[in-house]
Design a protein around this motif. Sequence first.
Motif, PDB file in Angstrom:
ATOM      1  N   VAL A 176      47.342  23.701  86.372  1.00 18.90           N
ATOM      2  CA  VAL A 176      47.309  23.914  84.922  1.00 18.90           C
ATOM      3  C   VAL A 176      48.574  23.380  84.272  1.00 18.90           C
ATOM      4  CG1 VAL A 176      47.235  25.695  83.135  1.00 18.90           C
ATOM      5  CG2 VAL A 176      45.779  25.901  85.154  1.00 18.90           C
ATOM      6  N   ILE A 177      49.720  23.656  84.884  1.00 17.26           N
ATOM      7  CA  ILE A 177      50.989  23.171  84.333  1.00 17.26           C
ATOM      8  C   ILE A 177      51.036  21.647  84.358  1.00 17.26           C
ATOM      9  CG2 ILE A 177      53.478  23.106  84.753  1.00 17.26           C
ATOM     10  CD1 ILE A 177      53.235  26.020  85.703  1.00 17.26           C
ATOM     11  N   ALA A 178      50.606  21.055  85.475  1.00 16.34           N
ATOM     12  CA  ALA A 178      50.617  19.595  85.584  1.00 16.34           C
ATOM     13  C   ALA A 178      49.678  18.964  84.570  1.00 16.34           C
ATOM     14  CB  ALA A 178      50.235  19.174  86.996  1.00 16.34           C
ATOM     15  N   ALA A 179      48.501  19.553  84.369  1.00 18.20           N
ATOM     16  CA  ALA A 179      47.547  19.012  83.391  1.00 18.20           C
ATOM     17  C   ALA A 179      48.106  19.105  81.975  1.00 18.20           C
ATOM     18  CB  ALA A 179      46.217  19.754  83.497  1.00 18.20           C
ATOM     19  N   ALA A 180      48.755  20.219  81.668  1.00 24.55           N
ATOM     20  CA  ALA A 180      49.340  20.374  80.331  1.00 24.55           C
ATOM     21  C   ALA A 180      50.452  19.354  80.099  1.00 24.55           C
ATOM     22  CB  ALA A 180      49.877  21.794  80.161  1.00 24.55           C
ATOM     23  N   VAL A 181      51.299  19.150  81.098  1.00 25.20           N
ATOM     24  CA  VAL A 181      52.374  18.156  80.962  1.00 25.20           C
ATOM     25  C   VAL A 181      51.790  16.756  80.803  1.00 25.20           C
ATOM     26  CG1 VAL A 181      54.275  17.047  82.211  1.00 25.20           C
ATOM     27  CG2 VAL A 181      54.125  19.533  82.124  1.00 25.20           C
ATOM     28  N   LEU A 182      50.748  16.448  81.558  1.00 22.99           N
ATOM     29  CA  LEU A 182      50.099  15.135  81.456  1.00 22.99           C
ATOM     30  C   LEU A 182      49.542  14.901  80.058  1.00 22.99           C
ATOM     31  CD1 LEU A 182      49.010  12.588  83.035  1.00 22.99           C
ATOM     32  CD2 LEU A 182      46.893  13.870  83.219  1.00 22.99           C
ATOM     33  N   VAL A 183      48.824  15.877  79.523  1.00 24.49           N
ATOM     34  CA  VAL A 183      48.205  15.723  78.203  1.00 24.49           C
ATOM     35  C   VAL A 183      49.263  15.603  77.111  1.00 24.49           C
ATOM     36  CG1 VAL A 183      46.801  16.928  76.480  1.00 24.49           C
ATOM     37  CG2 VAL A 183      46.040  16.828  78.847  1.00 24.49           C
ATOM     38  N   VAL A 184      50.277  16.446  77.158  1.00 29.14           N
ATOM     39  CA  VAL A 184      51.312  16.416  76.112  1.00 29.14           C
ATOM     40  C   VAL A 184      52.112  15.122  76.187  1.00 29.14           C
ATOM     41  CG1 VAL A 184      53.462  17.503  75.358  1.00 29.14           C
ATOM     42  CG2 VAL A 184      51.478  18.909  75.888  1.00 29.14           C
ATOM     43  N   THR A 185      52.512  14.725  77.380  1.00 24.39           N
ATOM     44  CA  THR A 185      53.292  13.495  77.524  1.00 24.39           C
ATOM     45  C   THR A 185      52.489  12.274  77.104  1.00 24.39           C
ATOM     46  OG1 THR A 185      54.432  14.509  79.393  1.00 24.39           O
ATOM     47  CG2 THR A 185      54.695  12.147  79.126  1.00 24.39           C
ATOM     48  N   ALA A 186      51.231  12.214  77.517  1.00 22.97           N
ATOM     49  CA  ALA A 186      50.388  11.075  77.129  1.00 22.97           C
ATOM     50  C   ALA A 186      50.140  11.069  75.624  1.00 22.97           C
ATOM     51  CB  ALA A 186      49.066  11.114  77.887  1.00 22.97           C
ATOM     52  N   GLY A 187      49.894  12.226  75.040  1.00 26.11           N
ATOM     53  CA  GLY A 187      49.660  12.296  73.596  1.00 26.11           C
ATOM     54  C   GLY A 187      50.854  11.827  72.780  1.00 26.11           C
ATOM     55  N   VAL A 188      52.041  12.307  73.155  1.00 31.23           N
ATOM     56  CA  VAL A 188      53.258  11.895  72.440  1.00 31.23           C
ATOM     57  C   VAL A 188      53.515  10.403  72.659  1.00 31.23           C
ATOM     58  CG1 VAL A 188      55.770  12.166  72.372  1.00 31.23           C
ATOM     59  CG2 VAL A 188      54.305  14.174  72.444  1.00 31.23           C
ATOM     60  N   GLY A 189      53.330   9.937  73.875  1.00 32.32           N
ATOM     61  CA  GLY A 189      53.552   8.520  74.164  1.00 32.32           C
ATOM     62  C   GLY A 189      52.590   7.611  73.417  1.00 32.32           C
ATOM     63  N   PHE A 190      51.307   7.984  73.397  1.00 30.80           N
ATOM     64  CA  PHE A 190      50.320   7.161  72.677  1.00 30.80           C
ATOM     65  C   PHE A 190      50.588   7.166  71.183  1.00 30.80           C
ATOM     66  CE2 PHE A 190      47.093   7.891  76.276  1.00 30.80           C
ATOM     67  CZ  PHE A 190      47.529   6.739  76.926  1.00 30.80           C
ATOM     68  N   GLY A 206      52.228  -1.180  69.501  1.00 32.28           N
ATOM     69  CA  GLY A 206      52.621  -1.660  70.809  1.00 32.28           C
ATOM     70  C   GLY A 206      51.565  -2.512  71.484  1.00 32.28           C
ATOM     71  N   ALA A 207      52.016  -3.251  72.480  1.00 30.92           N
ATOM     72  CA  ALA A 207      51.129  -4.117  73.251  1.00 30.92           C
ATOM     73  C   ALA A 207      50.359  -3.281  74.280  1.00 30.92           C
ATOM     74  CB  ALA A 207      51.959  -5.186  73.949  1.00 30.92           C
ATOM     75  N   ALA A 208      49.423  -3.945  74.982  1.00 37.43           N
ATOM     76  CA  ALA A 208      48.585  -3.259  75.962  1.00 37.43           C
ATOM     77  C   ALA A 208      49.412  -2.743  77.139  1.00 37.43           C
ATOM     78  CB  ALA A 208      47.498  -4.200  76.458  1.00 37.43           C
ATOM     79  N   TRP A 209      50.445  -3.475  77.527  1.00 37.88           N
ATOM     80  CA  TRP A 209      51.265  -3.032  78.657  1.00 37.88           C
ATOM     81  C   TRP A 209      52.015  -1.754  78.329  1.00 37.88           C
ATOM     82  CZ3 TRP A 209      56.417  -2.449  77.913  1.00 37.88           C
ATOM     83  CH2 TRP A 209      57.000  -3.125  76.839  1.00 37.88           C
ATOM     84  N   SER A 210      52.312  -1.511  77.050  1.00 39.37           N
ATOM     85  CA  SER A 210      53.033  -0.290  76.683  1.00 39.37           C
ATOM     86  C   SER A 210      52.154   0.947  76.859  1.00 39.37           C
ATOM     87  CB  SER A 210      53.553  -0.383  75.251  1.00 39.37           C
ATOM     88  OG  SER A 210      52.483  -0.566  74.351  1.00 39.37           O
ATOM     89  N   TYR A 211      50.831   0.798  76.667  1.00 40.15           N
ATOM     90  CA  TYR A 211      49.922   1.921  76.930  1.00 40.15           C
ATOM     91  C   TYR A 211      49.876   2.233  78.424  1.00 40.15           C
ATOM     92  CZ  TYR A 211      48.231   1.731  72.140  1.00 40.15           C
ATOM     93  OH  TYR A 211      48.147   1.775  70.780  1.00 40.15           O
ATOM     94  N   ALA A 212      49.885   1.204  79.246  1.00 37.73           N
ATOM     95  CA  ALA A 212      49.906   1.410  80.694  1.00 37.73           C
ATOM     96  C   ALA A 212      51.207   2.093  81.115  1.00 37.73           C
ATOM     97  CB  ALA A 212      49.738   0.081  81.417  1.00 37.73           C
ATOM     98  N   LEU A 213      52.300   1.722  80.479  1.00 38.08           N
ATOM     99  CA  LEU A 213      53.586   2.353  80.779  1.00 38.08           C
ATOM    100  C   LEU A 213      53.574   3.834  80.388  1.00 38.08           C
ATOM    101  CD1 LEU A 213      56.431   1.852  81.852  1.00 38.08           C
ATOM    102  CD2 LEU A 213      57.123   1.332  79.512  1.00 38.08           C
ATOM    103  N   VAL A 214      52.954   4.148  79.262  1.00 38.09           N
ATOM    104  CA  VAL A 214      52.849   5.548  78.835  1.00 38.09           C
ATOM    105  C   VAL A 214      52.040   6.357  79.850  1.00 38.09           C
ATOM    106  CG1 VAL A 214      51.813   7.078  77.107  1.00 38.09           C
ATOM    107  CG2 VAL A 214      53.196   5.136  76.388  1.00 38.09           C
ATOM    108  N   VAL A 215      50.942   5.789  80.335  1.00 38.73           N
ATOM    109  CA  VAL A 215      50.121   6.483  81.337  1.00 38.73           C
ATOM    110  C   VAL A 215      50.923   6.698  82.612  1.00 38.73           C
ATOM    111  CG1 VAL A 215      48.093   6.249  82.829  1.00 38.73           C
ATOM    112  CG2 VAL A 215      47.924   5.697  80.401  1.00 38.73           C
ATOM    113  N   LEU A 216      51.661   5.693  83.035  1.00 35.33           N
ATOM    114  CA  LEU A 216      52.475   5.808  84.241  1.00 35.33           C
ATOM    115  C   LEU A 216      53.548   6.887  84.088  1.00 35.33           C
ATOM    116  CD1 LEU A 216      52.935   4.551  87.033  1.00 35.33           C
ATOM    117  CD2 LEU A 216      54.583   3.028  85.959  1.00 35.33           C
ATOM    118  N   ILE A 217      54.198   6.934  82.962  1.00 36.17           N
ATOM    119  CA  ILE A 217      55.224   7.952  82.710  1.00 36.17           C
ATOM    120  C   ILE A 217      54.596   9.346  82.657  1.00 36.17           C
ATOM    121  CG2 ILE A 217      56.851   8.816  80.972  1.00 36.17           C
ATOM    122  CD1 ILE A 217      57.510   5.859  80.366  1.00 36.17           C
ATOM    123  N   ALA A 218      53.418   9.466  82.042  1.00 39.97           N
ATOM    124  CA  ALA A 218      52.747  10.765  81.951  1.00 39.97           C
ATOM    125  C   ALA A 218      52.333  11.272  83.323  1.00 39.97           C
ATOM    126  CB  ALA A 218      51.534  10.668  81.035  1.00 39.97           C
TER     127      ALA A 218
END
Length: 118
Positions: free
Chosen positions: A4-18, A26-38
């Motif tokens: 649950v904690i990992a899923a919440a961190v993933l959703v919040v990090t991806a949402g803020v990054g997107f 941003g370019a398409a590679w920046s979305y991939a970078l956001v997913v990788l960071i999340a």
Amino acid sequence: MRTVIAAAVLVVTAGVGFALVGGAGGAAWSYALVVLIAVGAAWFAARLAPGRRLGMGDGTCPECRGEGRAFYGSGRTTYRRRCRACRGSGSAPADLRIPEALLHPGTRTDGETVPVRQ
């Protein structure tokens, strides 16, 4: 709980990054970078979150819960030392058994064993 904690961190990090990448055009590679960071942030959150570790179940020491160190004493004299049950390994103490023939020499047994109390 870790999931649950990992899923919440993933959703919040991806949402803020997107939101940041999309707002800046941003370019398409920046979305991939956001997913990788999340995903990386979720992995670290799952590793550091308290609770039962994956892959650790019956093999963990019941006294220190797999940590290798346990609290002993009470009140102001509480101290943390190497676990007495597992001797610091974190794994459950092995069930020590000896052949019954050693306890009763001269008698014939069918390979039965007797547990040893520690």
